[in-house]
Design a protein around this motif. Sequence first.
Motif, PDB file in Angstrom:
ATOM      1  N   HIS A 121      -2.385   1.533  -7.297  1.00 43.52           N
ATOM      2  CA  HIS A 121      -3.660   2.041  -7.811  1.00 43.52           C
ATOM      3  C   HIS A 121      -4.318   3.031  -6.882  1.00 43.52           C
ATOM      4  O   HIS A 121      -4.725   4.101  -7.287  1.00 43.52           O
ATOM      5  N   TRP A 122      -4.405   2.636  -5.614  1.00 40.92           N
ATOM      6  CA  TRP A 122      -5.034   3.579  -4.670  1.00 40.92           C
ATOM      7  C   TRP A 122      -4.137   4.780  -4.446  1.00 40.92           C
ATOM      8  O   TRP A 122      -4.607   5.894  -4.212  1.00 40.92           O
ATOM      9  N   GLY A 123      -2.855   4.546  -4.564  1.00 35.62           N
ATOM     10  CA  GLY A 123      -1.910   5.663  -4.460  1.00 35.62           C
ATOM     11  C   GLY A 123      -2.133   6.674  -5.573  1.00 35.62           C
ATOM     12  O   GLY A 123      -2.125   7.885  -5.350  1.00 35.62           O
ATOM     13  N   ALA A 124      -2.356   6.141  -6.773  1.00 33.60           N
ATOM     14  CA  ALA A 124      -2.609   7.054  -7.913  1.00 33.60           C
ATOM     15  C   ALA A 124      -3.890   7.841  -7.680  1.00 33.60           C
ATOM     16  O   ALA A 124      -3.963   9.046  -7.965  1.00 33.60           O
ATOM     17  N   LEU A 125      -4.897   7.151  -7.164  1.00 32.86           N
ATOM     18  CA  LEU A 125      -6.155   7.835  -6.884  1.00 32.86           C
ATOM     19  C   LEU A 125      -5.949   8.954  -5.856  1.00 32.86           C
ATOM     20  O   LEU A 125      -6.426  10.072  -6.022  1.00 32.86           O
ATOM     21  N   LEU A 126      -5.208   8.631  -4.799  1.00 24.72           N
ATOM     22  CA  LEU A 126      -4.951   9.647  -3.772  1.00 24.72           C
ATOM     23  C   LEU A 126      -4.202  10.835  -4.360  1.00 24.72           C
ATOM     24  O   LEU A 126      -4.524  11.994  -4.093  1.00 24.72           O
ATOM     25  N   SER A 136      -4.734  15.124  -4.705  1.00 22.98           N
ATOM     26  CA  SER A 136      -3.706  15.732  -3.853  1.00 22.98           C
ATOM     27  C   SER A 136      -3.783  15.237  -2.413  1.00 22.98           C
ATOM     28  O   SER A 136      -3.604  16.002  -1.475  1.00 22.98           O
ATOM     29  N   ALA A 137      -4.058  13.921  -2.249  1.00 23.78           N
ATOM     30  CA  ALA A 137      -4.299  13.418  -0.893  1.00 23.78           C
ATOM     31  C   ALA A 137      -3.298  12.359  -0.461  1.00 23.78           C
ATOM     32  O   ALA A 137      -3.428  11.772   0.608  1.00 23.78           O
ATOM     33  N   PHE A 138      -2.274  12.135  -1.289  1.00 20.03           N
ATOM     34  CA  PHE A 138      -1.343  11.045  -0.964  1.00 20.03           C
ATOM     35  C   PHE A 138      -0.596  11.329   0.335  1.00 20.03           C
ATOM     36  O   PHE A 138      -0.581  10.522   1.257  1.00 20.03           O
ATOM     37  N   GLU A 139      -0.021  12.512   0.415  1.00 17.45           N
ATOM     38  CA  GLU A 139       0.727  12.878   1.629  1.00 17.45           C
ATOM     39  C   GLU A 139      -0.216  12.961   2.830  1.00 17.45           C
ATOM     40  O   GLU A 139       0.129  12.571   3.939  1.00 17.45           O
ATOM     41  N   SER A 140      -1.420  13.488   2.585  1.00 18.31           N
ATOM     42  CA  SER A 140      -2.375  13.607   3.686  1.00 18.31           C
ATOM     43  C   SER A 140      -2.719  12.231   4.243  1.00 18.31           C
ATOM     44  O   SER A 140      -2.842  12.047   5.451  1.00 18.31           O
ATOM     45  N   TYR A 141      -2.883  11.270   3.346  1.00 20.43           N
ATOM     46  CA  TYR A 141      -3.203   9.911   3.787  1.00 20.43           C
ATOM     47  C   TYR A 141      -2.127   9.400   4.740  1.00 20.43           C
ATOM     48  O   TYR A 141      -2.416   8.881   5.812  1.00 20.43           O
ATOM     49  N   ARG A 142      -0.892   9.590   4.319  1.00 18.38           N
ATOM     50  CA  ARG A 142       0.220   9.135   5.149  1.00 18.38           C
ATOM     51  C   ARG A 142       0.183   9.802   6.518  1.00 18.38           C
ATOM     52  O   ARG A 142       0.392   9.154   7.540  1.00 18.38           O
ATOM     53  N   PRO A 176      -8.332   0.313   0.685  1.00 15.26           N
ATOM     54  CA  PRO A 176      -9.464   0.965   0.023  1.00 15.26           C
ATOM     55  C   PRO A 176     -10.409   1.626   1.018  1.00 15.26           C
ATOM     56  O   PRO A 176     -10.918   2.722   0.756  1.00 15.26           O
ATOM     57  N   LYS A 177     -10.626   0.995   2.134  1.00 21.12           N
ATOM     58  CA  LYS A 177     -11.591   1.522   3.087  1.00 21.12           C
ATOM     59  C   LYS A 177     -11.130   2.868   3.649  1.00 21.12           C
ATOM     60  O   LYS A 177     -11.903   3.805   3.793  1.00 21.12           O
ATOM     61  N   ARG A 178      -9.848   2.928   3.965  1.00 22.29           N
ATOM     62  CA  ARG A 178      -9.336   4.181   4.514  1.00 22.29           C
ATOM     63  C   ARG A 178      -9.334   5.285   3.454  1.00 22.29           C
ATOM     64  O   ARG A 178      -9.582   6.450   3.751  1.00 22.29           O
ATOM     65  N   VAL A 179      -9.012   4.889   2.216  1.00 21.29           N
ATOM     66  CA  VAL A 179      -9.049   5.889   1.134  1.00 21.29           C
ATOM     67  C   VAL A 179     -10.459   6.450   1.031  1.00 21.29           C
ATOM     68  O   VAL A 179     -10.656   7.669   0.952  1.00 21.29           O
ATOM     69  N   ALA A 180     -11.429   5.557   1.067  1.00 23.58           N
ATOM     70  CA  ALA A 180     -12.822   6.002   0.963  1.00 23.58           C
ATOM     71  C   ALA A 180     -13.182   6.883   2.147  1.00 23.58           C
ATOM     72  O   ALA A 180     -13.825   7.920   2.005  1.00 23.58           O
ATOM     73  N   GLU A 181     -12.728   6.485   3.314  1.00 24.97           N
ATOM     74  CA  GLU A 181     -13.031   7.287   4.502  1.00 24.97           C
ATOM     75  C   GLU A 181     -12.442   8.694   4.382  1.00 24.97           C
ATOM     76  O   GLU A 181     -13.095   9.695   4.656  1.00 24.97           O
ATOM     77  N   LEU A 182     -11.202   8.711   3.933  1.00 22.39           N
ATOM     78  CA  LEU A 182     -10.526  10.000   3.787  1.00 22.39           C
ATOM     79  C   LEU A 182     -11.279  10.911   2.817  1.00 22.39           C
ATOM     80  O   LEU A 182     -11.469  12.104   3.076  1.00 22.39           O
TER      81      LEU A 182
END
Lengths: 474, 337
Positions: B200-205, B209-215, B224-230
């Motif tokens: 789910h959070w992966g889909a959101l990222l 266009s932030a999935f690779e950036s997150y990694r 969730p917290k890191r996704v929100a931070e990002l």
Amino acid sequence: MKPAYDEMLDASGAVRPSYHGFAAWLESTAPEVIARKREEADLTFHRVGITFAVYGEEAGKERLIPFDIIPRIIPAAEWQRIEAGLRQRVKALNAFLDDIYHDQEILKAGRIPAQQVLGNSQYRAEMAGVTVPGGIYAHIAGVDLVRADHGDKCGEYYVLEDNLRTPSGVSYMLENRKMMMRLFPEIFARMAIAPVEHYPDLLLENLRSVAPEGVHNPNVVLLTPGQFNSAYFEHAFLAQQMGIELVEGNDLFVRDDTVFMRTTQGPQRVDVIYRRIDDDFLDPLAFRKDSVLGVPGLFNAYRAGRVTLANAIGTGIADDKAMYIHVPEMIRFYCGEEPILSNVPTWELAKPDDRKYVLEHLAELVVKEVHGSGGYGMLVGPTSSKAEIEAFRRKILAAPEGYIAQPTLALSTCPTYVDSGVAPRHLDLRPYVLSGRDISMVPGGLTRVALKQGSLVVNSSQGGGTKDTWVLEN
Amino acid sequence: MLSSTADHLYWLGRGTERAENTARMLDVTYRMSLLKQSVAEPHHEWRAMLSISGLHEDFEARYDEPSAANVMHFMALDEKNPGSIYNSLYTARENARAIRGAITSEMWEALNSTWLEMRRIQAAGIAEDGVSSFFEWVKERSHLSRGIAHGTLLRDDIFRFLRLGTFFERADNTARILDVKYHILLPSVDDIGGAADYYHWGALLRSVSAFESYRKVYRDLITPKRVAELLILRPDMPRSLMAAMNEVNRLLQEINGPRAGELLRRCGQLHGELRFGTIDDIFARGLHEYLSEFLERIYDLGDLINTTYFWTTDEWPAPLPAAALSFKMPSSSQLMA
């Protein structure tokens, strides 16, 4: 009937000297190349979006004005005479406007019947006594010229009408030249063709020269009715070329008799307005109350001399068809000269003798509404059916003073690409005359061509096209 | 610059950006709806998306159930929905048309052909297997128009108002995307490291266009917290609130203007809070509460931009002395240079 005067070919079918260079090029170029160039022209005009809206058709519909690649060529000496004639005529028209809104000398001298001027719906009593910079009213004039064999004159230029309100079409003149230079650079390299591309510079200089007194670096804007107006493309084009703001009524406001435009940095004063809105819509407080295009209070600011309008309010009286017949007299009165360019002989239907003659010869004549324009509301006798003529006769009888009539001139022709190949088509010419501190113009103007065989109506709204106009420099 | 020109540029930027973000939001919702089918609460994702977009009333009046097909039609093609992709692209094109002289011909031609193609797609409808490629197309056209603006426009106020619209809309939209997804995913917040989180959070990222950036940034599990931070605080993440507000704040300072004081103050305040905020503080307050307040403040800033730059004569009542008319404040970048 003898064929009309042809710009390219003389009566014996030989190429006239002015067309020698072009004809030689045409001869040496393969038809496929020309066909390809014509397609390229069409595509480019479409992509760039040089279109105009047509009133009465489906809302918002945009159409391309057909462009023909065979130019209309004017020899240098011929243009010199035309230019002198235009300067003289526009000078007289401006003097006339200044006069009738002030001392009315020409009326006092009995040279034009006062009733025809003061009783004309185009005369703006509000303008009486208003002083405009330099006494210039028609800053931009589009004078329609036609050329014809008439009486004993061969290929004579005649003034068909003076457009002194908001004449349009100059963007086509500029775009046509750009297109021709792009398609056929080799001809321009070979022939000495007078340039026209500096028109926007001349126009801006002209507008700046008529700023209100005391304004040294005038802010000039172009006022348009908006993007749904048929000439919007031209408004946007000219504003961009001059580097001035294109404004609509709600971009402007008036405070303390001064016109301002709303900008992101606050109000900015406007000194000269090149307006492409009719008088009636300029100011809902002074003219039509229902106008949403105008600027409330503009007329007061104008009357106070705080802003210049180009063209001035009230120029419509001078290009009215009822006044047209008096222009030669204006030239004699104000310039003390004989007119260089002739008027087309004209009958006034308000006069009983003229009316009698015209009603007997409707099938041969062109009849126009005095206040009409754009080719609407006119009768071309020779190409009309009996029923159309009779219907028009009834309109004339109901209000004869609303009409004038002229002989059907066989307008000059020029070879033109049509479906069946190259064939002669009738032309007119609209040079644009700029009046400010001086009178200036670019050589030539807009050549319009009637694409239907035999048609004499060149208006774009009636199926006309355009050509590039070349004035030769030698 | 004319206020009306600035107004058109701003909405041209917003229209294009909104179309792109609506496509992103629909895309992520669509992907999530494929993952989980709740029997108890069918169409949960779609319902949440409508309510957070603020368009649920209009939808309910004209459609029966918030099924995937209905919501996607409503949000992508519906000409009566002012927030649809169709209407966002129309807004962009009509605003461009009104100021054709102010933008480059390349830019106009791109916006015009996007609109013509949109009209064709709307008439033809989108087949089920064409959904993803439609969203891709919308994103690509948005990238194209932003790229042309970047590559061809003079860097003057024309460029600035256009970009202001872009980033303003982006700040608003990223906050909404985050809020709508957070709302759906709420039950799983404590279920850290579970498979559901990943998808789910992966889909959101991916939707931003932030999935690779997150990694790259976290090199760790998706939480969730890191996704929100990002997406809220990272200035180097181009679609984050921080990145968007950096642009908005800088553009407003560069544009400046004689009445911009209050606008700059309010924008600077919001910007500063992001700049010095921490994700722990945000979570302590509640993410939803935080995002709601952010959206409200963005909305107020939008109003202030209106009255500061796109003013009507009623909003500028006092006659100005002649000196004030010719005096222009130097922009802050000039002051700092």
